[in-house]
Design an enzyme around this catalytic site. Structure first.
Site, short mmCIF file in Angstrom:
data_model
loop_
_atom_site.label_atom_id
_atom_site.label_comp_id
_atom_site.label_asym_id
_atom_site.label_seq_id
_atom_site.Cartn_x
_atom_site.Cartn_y
_atom_site.Cartn_z
N GLU A 1 10.85 32.80 -13.63
CA GLU A 1 11.60 33.03 -14.68
C GLU A 1 13.08 31.85 -14.59
OE1 GLU A 1 12.51 37.47 -14.53
OE2 GLU A 1 11.98 37.18 -16.84
N ARG B 1 29.71 45.88 -23.41
CA ARG B 1 29.67 47.10 -22.60
C ARG B 1 28.88 48.04 -23.42
NH1 ARG B 1 32.75 47.50 -18.17
NH2 ARG B 1 32.71 49.64 -18.04
#
Ligand code: G6P
Length: 607
Positions: free
Chosen positions: A490, A27
């Protein structure tokens, strides 16, 4: 996006807190800190950089016997990632310490008010303002719950906070508004954290806190109260069966999916403190004192380049700034005409992309002013720019960029608004609608994302045999077509080309046959009739069409994908996640490694 954890129980608290922070490092990771009470003293230890730096500092700190404490891992929003800005923050008297995840929007005015009362600040953070305010409220009320309720009543913005106080060791308080906070209920120990993985080895029984709720824990009891009234709230304990990895992904199968679903929050965070709802004015204080550019060059790579291309349309039409967008790896090897009077906007999620850095260094050497637009605080782009605007998307784990692009588009919208307003050229319609629409987007998107995902799932299965796709868009949908094709390539390894619809006749039309599907971006904007005729040309040649469009648009498509629209160019914020989800569902259905696709890197630090 930061991580917080609080513990009260029967074990030494600091190791539990450090272990929890390790599992929250995804985070944010620019600095970290812990706080605990030992022998009547509130101890705060902090260190810049990765958690290992804090761990080394703690090794030198003997007898960590406290059985309650809290910690924080930071992802900077206000103030540089240095030790003085790391959490926990304390009040002047050292009576409380606080960790925070979120953004206090009115921190500047609160800070001035407290300074006028003689409070001396030791950091540049919005969080210290809340810690100081809490200290004042505690002195006034004499009780921590009342003080926290009073202090939080004064702040605008988002927060998940956890608090320890010198005089009540063993007791922790926490509260939330628009930032995540969960409580872990153990036997003889309780936890508070931003996310479940922080305490998962100790307990799987959790209580999810909602906005406007406050929690109080000690080793043997917990209670949830209403922040404003302090009335008790009845909560249910839920039993979690996820493992740590699944929990870090918030229960989503992949980080990419989680990050796509985080986009409503990303828009909210990017706007926080940067727009005046009443006047519709953008407030980018990072650019204070800087005149709007005469000419602007945007430099970027990959998805950031597509964001830049999209931004060009708004910067030209709203702010009337001549703008060109350059692939950094091309720009740096040309002999570009750039010098004093030019402004370069370097867009980079990581802030470390080698070509973007080389391009901006070249422009800077020749006298241009460089503004960095990046996500990672303290990154090379941010350090080497004359000014930096942070996108505040939080760490992006999946290699394929999703939420970072959403944050870049939000900031590019604000830049166009800011410079258009400064120059006095912003179309009246934009002033009237932009801020209002931007603020409504998180709610609309939140409601739409689950529906979008299931439609993306159906369509990806219907087209999973295709080996090649054409993505078409006009105007601001052209960069989106490029991005849609890039995402599919991708992660699903299916060849895809993004094209400007009007250019289709100049080449790609030769490829059209029943096995070569076209994915069309067809919102009901002023270019819709043109897109419609392009799609008729595709269908006339036997090509299959998926059209992302508004309900009842009357398009002749094999598969219509109804997408809600908002005012003008801002419909992009609803089209983009649909493209991301289509690529995601396709890759997942085909069994590809979604988060770490072959041959790709999150940050390309080589030429
Ligand atoms: C790599 C990543 C992309 C990203 C690009 C530019 O190719 O895989 O997701 O868009 O680099 O990265 P930046 O960090 O400069 O935005």
């Amino acid at each position: 996006m930061c991580g917080i954890i609080g513990y009260s129980g029967h074990r030494p608290a600091v190791p539990v807190v450090m272990e929890g922070l390790g599992r929250l490092e995804y985070r944010g990771y620019d600095s970290a800190g812990v706080a605990y009470v030992q022998r009547g003293q509130l101890i705060v230890l902090r260190a810049e950089g990765k958690l290992s730096n804090l761990a080394r500092k703690l090794e030198e700190t003997p007898s960590l016997t406290a059985t309650s404490g809290m910690g924080h891992t930071r992802w900077a929003t206000h103030g540089l990632p240095v030790e003085r800005n790391a959490h926990p923050h304390q009040d002047q008297q050292g009576s409380v310490a606080l960790v925070h995840n979120g953004i206090i929007e009115n921190y500047q005015e609160l800070r001035e008010e407290l300074e006028a009362q003689g409070v001396a600040f030791s950091s540049e953070t919005d969080t210290e303002v809340l810690a100081q305010l809490l200290g004042r409220c505690l002195a006034e009320t004499g009780s921590l719950d009342k003080a926290l309720s009073m202090a939080l009543g004064r702040v605008d913005g988002s927060y998940a906070v956890c608090v320890v106080s010198r005089d009540h060791p063993g007791v922790l308080y926490a509260a939330r508004k628009s930032s995540p906070l969960v409580m872990g209920v153990g036997v003889g120990e309780n936890f508070l954290a931003s996310d479940i993985p922080a305490f998962l080895p100790y307990t799987r029984d959790v209580v999810f806190l909602e906005d406007g709720e406050m929690a109080r824990i000690d080793a043997n009891s917990w209670q949830v109260l209403d922040v404003a009234t302090l009335a008790p709230v009845t909560k249910e304990i839920k039993h979690i069966t996820w493992d740590v990895q699944a929990a870090q992904k918030g229960g989503y199968k992949h980080f990419m999916l989680k990050e796509i679903f985080e986009q409503p929050r990303v828009i909210t965070d990017c706007l926080a403190g940067r727009v005046d709802r009443r006047t519709g004015r953008a407030n980018l204080s990072e650019l204070d004192g800087l005149a709007p550019p005469e000419r602007l060059t945007i430099l970027a790579c990959g998805t950031s380049y597509h964001a830049g291309l999209w931004g060009m349309y708004l910067l030209e039409s709203w702010a009337r700034i001549p703008t060109r967008v350059e692939i950094a790896s091309e720009y740096r090897y040309r002999d570009p005409i750039v010098g004093p009077g030019d402004t370069v906007l370097a867009i980079s999620q990581s802030g470390e992309t080698a070509d973007t850095l080389a391009g901006m260094r070249l422009a800077r050497e020749r006298g241009a002013t460089v503004i960095g637009l990046c996500n990672v605080v303290g990154s090379t782009v941010s350090r080497e720019s004359d000014r930096v605007v942070y996108t505040q998307a939080g760490p992006e784990m999946s290699v394929a960029s999703t939420k970072a692009m959403c944050s870049q588009l939000t900031l590019l919208t604000l830049l166009a608004l800011h410079w258009g307003q400064q120059k006095g050229v912003l179309p009246a319609e934009a002033t009237a609608h932009c801020v209002k629409t931007m603020e409504s987007l998180p709610g609309i998107l939140e409601a739409e994302l689950p529906r979008m995902r299931s439609r993306a799932g159906e369509l990806s299965r219907a087209y999973s045999d295709a080996t090649s796709f054409l993505y078409l868009g006009r105007g601001q949908c052209f960069p989106l077509a490029l991005e849609g094709a890039l995402k599919l390539k991708e992660i699903s390894y299916i060849h895809a080309e993004g094209y400007a619809s009007g250019e289709m006749k100049h080449g790609p039309i030769a490829l059209i046959d029943p096995k070569f599907p076209t994915f069309a971006l067809a919102p009901r904007d002023e270019l819709f009739p043109k897109v419609k005729s392009n799609l008729e040309e595709v269908r006339a040649r036997g090509g299959k069409v998926i059209a992302l469009t508004r309900a009842g648009s009357g398009l002749q498509a094999d598969h219509e994908w109804e997408c809600p629209e908002v005012w003008g160019p801002l419909s992009t914020f609803l089209l983009l996640p649909a493209l991301q989800l289509f690529a995601y569902e396709m890759a997942d259905y085909l069994g590809k490694d979604v988060d770490q696709p072959r041959n790709l890197a999150k940050s390309v630090t080589v030429e």
